[in-house]
Design a protein around this motif. Structure first.
Motif, mmCIF file in Angstrom:
data_model
loop_
_atom_site.group_PDB
_atom_site.id
_atom_site.type_symbol
_atom_site.label_atom_id
_atom_site.label_comp_id
_atom_site.label_asym_id
_atom_site.label_seq_id
_atom_site.Cartn_x
_atom_site.Cartn_y
_atom_site.Cartn_z
ATOM 1 N N ARG A 1 0.828 -1.206 0.000
ATOM 2 C CA ARG A 1 0.000 0.000 0.000
ATOM 3 C C ARG A 1 0.864 1.258 0.000
ATOM 4 N NH1 ARG A 1 0.872 -2.081 4.561
ATOM 5 N NH2 ARG A 1 1.230 -0.930 6.491
ATOM 6 N N GLY A 2 2.127 1.149 0.444
ATOM 7 C CA GLY A 2 3.025 2.312 0.437
ATOM 8 C C GLY A 2 3.860 2.333 -0.835
ATOM 9 N N ASP A 3 4.776 3.331 -0.921
ATOM 10 C CA ASP A 3 5.652 3.466 -2.095
ATOM 11 C C ASP A 3 6.764 2.410 -2.005
ATOM 12 O OD1 ASP A 3 6.719 4.938 -4.400
ATOM 13 O OD2 ASP A 3 8.361 5.470 -3.066
ATOM 14 N N VAL A 4 7.043 1.749 -3.120
ATOM 15 C CA VAL A 4 8.188 0.824 -3.180
ATOM 16 C C VAL A 4 9.096 1.307 -4.298
ATOM 17 C CG1 VAL A 4 8.976 -1.553 -3.506
ATOM 18 C CG2 VAL A 4 6.766 -1.116 -2.394
ATOM 19 N N PHE A 5 10.260 1.836 -3.949
ATOM 20 C CA PHE A 5 11.202 2.359 -4.937
ATOM 21 C C PHE A 5 12.309 1.333 -5.131
ATOM 22 C CE2 PHE A 5 13.376 5.367 -7.485
ATOM 23 C CZ PHE A 5 14.717 5.407 -7.115
ATOM 24 N N LEU A 6 12.423 0.819 -6.365
ATOM 25 C CA LEU A 6 13.435 -0.202 -6.668
ATOM 26 C C LEU A 6 14.596 0.454 -7.409
ATOM 27 C CD1 LEU A 6 14.526 -3.104 -7.003
ATOM 28 C CD2 LEU A 6 12.983 -3.347 -8.987
ATOM 29 N N VAL A 7 15.765 0.454 -6.787
ATOM 30 C CA VAL A 7 16.967 0.964 -7.449
ATOM 31 C C VAL A 7 17.945 -0.195 -7.567
ATOM 32 C CG1 VAL A 7 17.784 1.893 -5.202
ATOM 33 C CG2 VAL A 7 18.903 2.600 -7.323
ATOM 34 N N THR A 8 18.443 -0.413 -8.790
ATOM 35 C CA THR A 8 19.344 -1.548 -8.997
ATOM 36 C C THR A 8 20.677 -1.084 -9.541
ATOM 37 O OG1 THR A 8 19.603 -3.738 -9.987
ATOM 38 C CG2 THR A 8 18.467 -2.071 -11.327
ATOM 39 N N GLN A 9 21.730 -1.768 -9.112
ATOM 40 C CA GLN A 9 23.066 -1.564 -9.672
ATOM 41 C C GLN A 9 23.221 -2.414 -10.931
ATOM 42 O OE1 GLN A 9 26.162 -1.330 -6.217
ATOM 43 N NE2 GLN A 9 24.497 -2.646 -5.550
ATOM 44 N N ASN A 10 22.274 -3.317 -11.139
ATOM 45 C CA ASN A 10 22.380 -4.272 -12.239
ATOM 46 C C ASN A 10 22.004 -3.620 -13.558
ATOM 47 O OD1 ASN A 10 22.955 -6.057 -10.208
ATOM 48 N ND2 ASN A 10 20.915 -6.982 -10.170
ATOM 49 N N VAL A 11 22.662 -4.093 -14.603
ATOM 50 C CA VAL A 11 22.404 -3.542 -15.937
ATOM 51 C C VAL A 11 21.607 -4.537 -16.787
ATOM 52 C CG1 VAL A 11 24.383 -1.981 -15.878
ATOM 53 C CG2 VAL A 11 24.728 -4.325 -16.694
ATOM 54 N N ASP A 12 21.224 -5.671 -16.140
ATOM 55 C CA ASP A 12 20.355 -6.611 -16.864
ATOM 56 C C ASP A 12 18.915 -6.117 -16.771
ATOM 57 O OD1 ASP A 12 20.902 -8.473 -13.946
ATOM 58 O OD2 ASP A 12 18.887 -7.813 -14.518
ATOM 59 N N ASP A 13 18.008 -6.807 -17.519
ATOM 60 C CA ASP A 13 16.598 -6.367 -17.522
ATOM 61 C C ASP A 13 15.717 -7.398 -16.813
ATOM 62 O OD1 ASP A 13 15.515 -7.453 -20.855
ATOM 63 O OD2 ASP A 13 16.833 -8.406 -19.366
#
Ligand code: APR
Length: 240
Positions: free
Chosen positions: A85-97
């Motif tokens: 129900r809250g914000d989920v911010f996904l930040v990745t160091q990965n360069v794959d998709d």
């Protein structure tokens, strides 16, 4: 912290989240940096000195994406993004998709993306699944010799740092999954989140350089632990 009371969440992932999909990490035994000196590959100076070697390295990793798929950790993160129900911010160091292929629609690729080409002649960035090199014409300006991998190399500024810092300041739960905590600024995110009062959890097969900074360290495979963690967060708090 009661995980079912979590509001805004920041998730940081590293190569370990894609390991069970069959993609090499960087610093594990057999990792990419065991067979390549990053300073001869992943720097602007390396690209200027030997562009062919750099094109070949990233072309091989881009084409390898055709042979792998998302794993349960990617899918669990996508489920959390959909259902929390809250914000989920996904930040990745990965360069794959693989986060995208696991169902995540919002992914912040702070180190760039294998499936993106950057034309230094016209400034365009565009999606591509193909190999490219200096002889490849830019799909936007048709110029040749200007294309580089859209990867943030050592010595370059990661993407979206202002957005990332705003999200770290606003989160009350920070989760790092499958990263060795050796490369900044990503390795410093846990300290930043803690400084703003967030509860911090690390999921890693081993210890990392920053394990001691986290409130909680869950040791094991991302493909097994991330799903359990998401379940704990999503369980609805008892109606009070
Ligand atoms: N489940 C959980 N953790 C795992 C798994 C797994 N199946 N497999 C490996 N790990 C952990 C390792 O224990 C290690 O701590 O993932 C981490 C991988 O660390 P690195 O190989 O250093 O990868 P990462 O932290 O993403 O590297 C950061 O360094 O070279 C640069 O730009 C590159 O984005 C990369 C950055």
């Amino acid at each position: 912290m009661r995980l079912d009371h979590a509001g805004n969440i920041v998730i940081l992932t590293g190569a370990g989240v894609s390991a069970e999909s069959g993609l090499s990490t960087f610093r594990d035994s057999g990792g990419l940096w065991e067979n390549h000196d990053p300073m001869t590959i992943a720097t602007p100076e390396a690209f200027a000195r030997d562009p062919g070697l750099v094109y070949r390295f990233y072309n091989a990793r881009r084409l390898q994406l055709n042979e792998v798929d998302a794993n349960p950790a990617h899918r669990a993160i996508a489920r959390l993004q959909r259902e929390h129900r809250g914000d989920v911010f996904l930040v990745t160091q990965n360069v794959d998709d693989l986060h995208e292929r696991g169902g995540s629609s919002q992914v912040c690729h702070m180190h760039g993306e294998l499936r993106s080409a950057w034309c230094l002649a016209c400034g365009s960035r565009y999606a591509t699944r193909e190999a490219f090199d200096a002889a490849t014409a830019c799909e936007r300006c048709a110029g040749r010799g200007g294309l580089r991998p859209d990867i943030v190399w050592f010595g370059e500024m990661p993407y979206e740092m202002d957005l990332i810092e705003r999200k770290l300041a606003a989160c009350d739960l920070f989760i790092a999954i499958g990263t060795s905590g050796t490369v900044y600024p990503a390795a410093g995110f846990v300290r930043g989140a803690r400084a703003f009062g967030a509860y911090t959890i690390e999921v890693n097969r081993d210890s990392s350089e920053t394990s001691s900074v986290f409130h909680q360290h869950r040791v094991g495979l991302a493909g097994e632990l991330v799903g359990e963690l998401v379940e704990e967060i999503l369980v609805q708090p008892p109606s009070t």
